[in-house]
Design an enzyme around this catalytic site. Structure first.
Site, PDB file in Angstrom:
ATOM      1  N   ASP A 680      85.597  58.145  85.362  1.00 48.60           N
ATOM      2  CA  ASP A 680      86.361  58.817  86.406  1.00 48.60           C
ATOM      3  C   ASP A 680      86.907  60.160  85.924  1.00 48.60           C
ATOM      4  O   ASP A 680      86.902  61.149  86.655  1.00 48.60           O
ATOM      5  CB  ASP A 680      87.514  57.903  86.853  1.00 48.60           C
ATOM      6  CG  ASP A 680      88.172  58.399  88.115  1.00 48.60           C
ATOM      7  OD1 ASP A 680      87.458  58.665  89.101  1.00 48.60           O
ATOM      8  OD2 ASP A 680      89.410  58.531  88.125  1.00 48.60           O
ATOM      9  N   LYS A 684      86.421  64.197  87.286  1.00 47.30           N
ATOM     10  CA  LYS A 684      87.555  65.076  87.599  1.00 47.30           C
ATOM     11  C   LYS A 684      87.492  66.389  86.838  1.00 47.30           C
ATOM     12  O   LYS A 684      87.735  67.464  87.403  1.00 47.30           O
ATOM     13  CB  LYS A 684      88.873  64.347  87.302  1.00 47.30           C
ATOM     14  CG  LYS A 684      89.136  63.192  88.252  1.00 47.30           C
ATOM     15  CD  LYS A 684      90.412  62.438  87.885  1.00 47.30           C
ATOM     16  CE  LYS A 684      90.658  61.282  88.853  1.00 47.30           C
ATOM     17  NZ  LYS A 684      91.860  60.500  88.500  1.00 47.30           N
TER      18      LYS A 684
END
Length: 818
Positions: A680, A684
């Site tokens: 994740d 980002k």
């Protein structure tokens, strides 16, 4: 003295006729008494007469079924209005008329032809029956009145179907008749007669014209048209829910509104009243106390620039173009004379200053004839190649904004085109006269309702914007967002003049569409009971086909497939707001295509919650770059789960225990390795790199794995738990070493010198990451301006409340842009 007219819906049945009698009785008790009441045929009777005439002309014996319905309806109304004794002579009178109609239709059936002349006579039975019944009922209610067949006073030429009135004969006839007959006159609307007594009609809606002619001839103080709506509305209420009554308008505005489809006024009605400056009232039979619309020569004291928005739903645009048109006198005259000779009505004309082309709009029913006529007129130029064959564009509509005050207010046309552009509606042609009373735009027919709503909101409800939400994903984030929307709705309406209407919802099982808006206090129950199973293709197709103004698609999922539809959604001029990172972290070309597509369609592709949830990370980065700052380095703890784990991992809590607690709190994925491997975080930092202007792909980001190999290989479940417990000793050594140096462990993503990396780092007290606590995210921007003291953004970067709030804020931002 006044004259009144009641339409077919006002007289549809016995109860409505009684209501009309009450209105007339009340009007007779005023000082300004009515002298005439003009009536239309009962509702749907004219259509029924047309049906039976058409069937008879085709040799279809079933015309008798329509005739039977016609006669039965009038007989039923009579028996409801009168007692048996009083009804008998009226039934006999109507029966005699219907016998004549029966013979007429039989003749049409035998010869299998209904000429315009014959058709006018057939249609006259609607108004004649109506006026006879109404006049008898008025007299039964002690309203002294007489029946007047308008054919005795209104004289026309022999253009059957839409006859032209001979005012030199008609006005003296009306005045003479009314001088000799003092009681209230119940007059047949719509019908008239030519010299020699042949029945003619004034065209559909001609009853309005009838009352205007009588009012003008008698110099009435006012003309009242009673219908089934509260006057002239700002737009068609069937297409614009928030249309409202126009209190006051001028004759010129009324003419424009009627030309562009305002059905409560028949266009020729205005002229007789205008000549004598007789005011016209449009009133509602079913709400007689409502003031309705007042039409006069002068505008009211305070008037908006735009008075109404109207449309013609189905037109074709024809274009004559070519170098042979430039600088040649008489081209326009030849074009429009050729159309006039074929009795083709032109709805709209537009020509560029280059004189290279002339475009004009006509009804689809005459487009082939119009094309032939124009090409015949210019056959020499077409053969020579200086003029092209006529280009035809079908399936179009005309939208018009109307108002006398537009001439005094700059920017009206710009506002109109901006409202259309913001909703992805292309203006194919534009026309505006020098009087600036009307600005007309030709658009695709499928966008008519959307355009009307967008313009209505822009010009009449500019203080109240409506956003239509199509939401996918109603789990933790979506459900929280819906609750936030419900709680904040009154504040947004009252203080921010913003209404957010959720019109569609979908979860993994069911989907629900409600154009009027889904009640947010009952959405769970309604979605659960929906008969529609979720199919994302169908959901997106329905979202696009509903074609609502100010539409926003909200994707609250982490689904890999839904973002595949983003391109289609943006192409349909629908904005997107999403915390889903799949699209923005996909391959760079696809990401860039979505950005450019949103710009080209003038919509918003919002993904500010992709990094930092509700924290202003992406907006801050954009502002820095847009204002000319240069980004040197971006560092961040971008995962709430990893932040929690390393903030709570200490000598009292082992690494595996910190992971278990984070999982219980819902911070980690079911498989915590997804978080610990930086999947994740990688997305980002990639998004931030792209926002900073770098053409970067996910494979270019270096991620330093922190888990031992046996943890990576362990099966999810008990085996993984044991592997993580086994790794406690490994991580404790790393933590203890850092602690001895008064340092702390942080999983930091870094972007510097065009390269991105993710690694577990030891940070000192000089680092802002040292004091990070809880599950907070922290992003540090080192820029040319913020070099000595970097810009720090810190706060909750995960969780349903803050993520939903971030999406909510983005939706409001989109609303402000539209």
């Amino acid at each position: 003295m006044r004259v009144l007219k009641f339409g077919g819906t006002s007289l549809a049945n016995a109860d409505r006729i009684k209501n009309v009698a009450d209105i007339v009785q009340a009007e007779l008790n005023t000082r300004n008494k009515p002298r005439a009441v003009v009536v239309s045929a009962f509702a749907k009777m004219t259509d029924l007469l047309l049906e039976m005439a058409k069937k008879a002309s085709l040799g279809d014996i079933h015309y008798q079924d329509a005739l039977e319905r016609f006669t039965n309806h009038h007989a039923s109304v009579i028996t409801e209005l009168f007692n048996r004794r009083d009804a008998k002579p009226i039934l006999k009178e109507i029966s005699a008329l219907n016998d004549t109609l029966t013979q007429l239709l039989y003749g049409i059936y035998l010869v299998m032809e209904a000429s315009p002349r014959t058709l006018d006579y057939v249609l006259s039975f609607g108004e004649r029956n109506s006026a006879i019944i109404v006049s008898h009922f008025f007299n039964s209610k002690n309203i002294d009145c007489q029946f007047l067949d308008a054919r005795d006073v209104i004289k026309t030429n022999k253009r059957f179907g839409s006859a032209q009135v001979d005012l030199d004969l008609t006005y003296p006839n009306i005045r003479s008749y009314f001088r000799k007959n003092k009681p209230l006159q119940v007059v047949t609307g719509f019908i008239s007669s030519a010299k020699g007594g042949l029945t003619t009609t004034l065209g559909r809606g001609g009853s309005d014209y009838s009352v205007s002619l009588i009012g003008s001839a008698l110099n009435a103080k006012s003309i009242e048209i009673w219908t089934d709506v509260n006057g002239v509305l700002t737009s068609d209420p069937k297409k614009v829910d928030k249309a409202f009554t126009i209190e006051h308008m001028t004759y010129a505005e009324a003419v424009e509104m009627s030309h562009f489809g305002a059905k409560v006024i028949y266009p020729p009605t205005i002229q007789p009243a205008l000549e004598k400056e007789i005011p016209i009232y449009i009133k509602n039979t079913f709400e007689p106390d409502h003031p309705g619309t007042f039409i006069s020569a002068k505008p009211g004291p305070y008037q908006k620039a735009v008075k109404g928005i109207s449309s013609i739903s189905d037109i074709c645009l024809l274009t004559l173009q070519g170098s042979g048109l430039f600088g040649v006198p008489g081209i326009a005259a030849r074009l429009f004379e050729s159309l006039a000779s074929a009795q083709i009505n032109v709805i709209l004309i537009t020509q560029g200053s280059s004189e290279h082309s002339i475009s004009f709009a006509v009804q689809p029913s005459v487009v082939s004839r119009a094309k032939r006529r124009v090409e015949k007129e210019f056959e020499f130029e077409i053969a020579r190649g200086s003029v092209e064959p006529v280009k035809v564009e079908p399936n179009l509509a005309v939208i018009a904004i109307i108002g006398e005050n537009m001439r005094y207010m700059p920017g009206v046309a710009g506002k109109m085109l901006t409202a259309l552009g913001n909703n992805g509606i292309n203006a194919i042609a534009i026309a505006q006269g020098s009087s600036e009373l009307n600005i007309s735009v030709v658009i695709n027919k499928e966008n008519e309702a959307k355009a009307l709503n967008a313009l209505h909101e822009a010009f009449f409800l500019s203080d109240t914007k409506v956003i239509h939400l199509f939401m996918v994903g109603v789990g933790l984030i979506g459900g929280t967002l819906l609750e936030q929307l419900r709680q904040q709705a009154p504040f947004l309406r009252e203080k921010r003049s913003l209404e957010i209407k959720v019109v569609a919802l979908a979860n993994t099982r069911k989907m629900l569409f409600m154009e009027e808006g889904i009640p947010l206090d009952n959405w769970k129950n309604l979605l659960e009971k929906s008969q529609a199973d979720t199919d994302i293709d169908s959901y997106v197709e329905k979202t696009i086909s509903m074609n609502l103004s100010n539409s926003v698609f909200v994707d609250n999922t982490a689904d890999l497939l839904i973002p595949e539809h983003y391109q289609r959604i943006l192409e349909a001029s629908i904005s997107i707001s999403t915390p889903n990172k799949v699209a923005t972290s996909s391959n760079f070309d696809h990401y860039l295509n979505l950005i450019h597509l949103a710009e080209n369609r003038n919509v918003y592709f919002g993904y500010e919650t992709n990094v930092g949830a509700g924290l202003p990370v992406i907006p801050t980065l954009r502002n820095l770059i847009d204002s000319g700052d240069r980004v040197i380095k971006i560092e961040g703890v971008l995962s709430g789960s990893l932040s929690y784990i390393f903030n709570h991992f200490n000598e009292e809590m082992s690494f595996s225990e910190a992971i278990k607690n984070a999982r219980k709190l819902g911070y980690t994925e079911p498989d915590p390795r997804i978080d610990l491997n930086g999947v994740d975080v990688k997305r980002k930092i990639l998004i931030l790199a792209r926002e900073a202007g770098l053409k970067m792909e996910a494979r270019e980001i270096k991620v330093k794995n922190i888990l031992p190999a046996y943890c990576q290989k362990a099966a999810l479940g008990h085996e993984l738990d044991q592997a993580l417990e086994k790794a406690d000793e490994y991580f404790e050594k790393i933590r203890a070493k850092a602690s001895q140096a008064d340092r702390r462990l942080r999983m930091i993503a870094k972007l510097e010198n065009g390269k991105a990396s993710i690694a577990l780092e030891e940070v000192t007290k000089e680092s802002p990451f040292y004091f990070l606590s809880g599950s907070d995210n922290m992003i540090v921007f080192t820029t040319q301006r913020y070099k000595d003291r970097p810009l720090v953004i810190q706060g909750p970067g995960a969780g349903a409340e803050v993520t939903a709030a971030g999406v909510f804020a983005e939706i409001i931002h989109i609303g402000n842009l539209l």
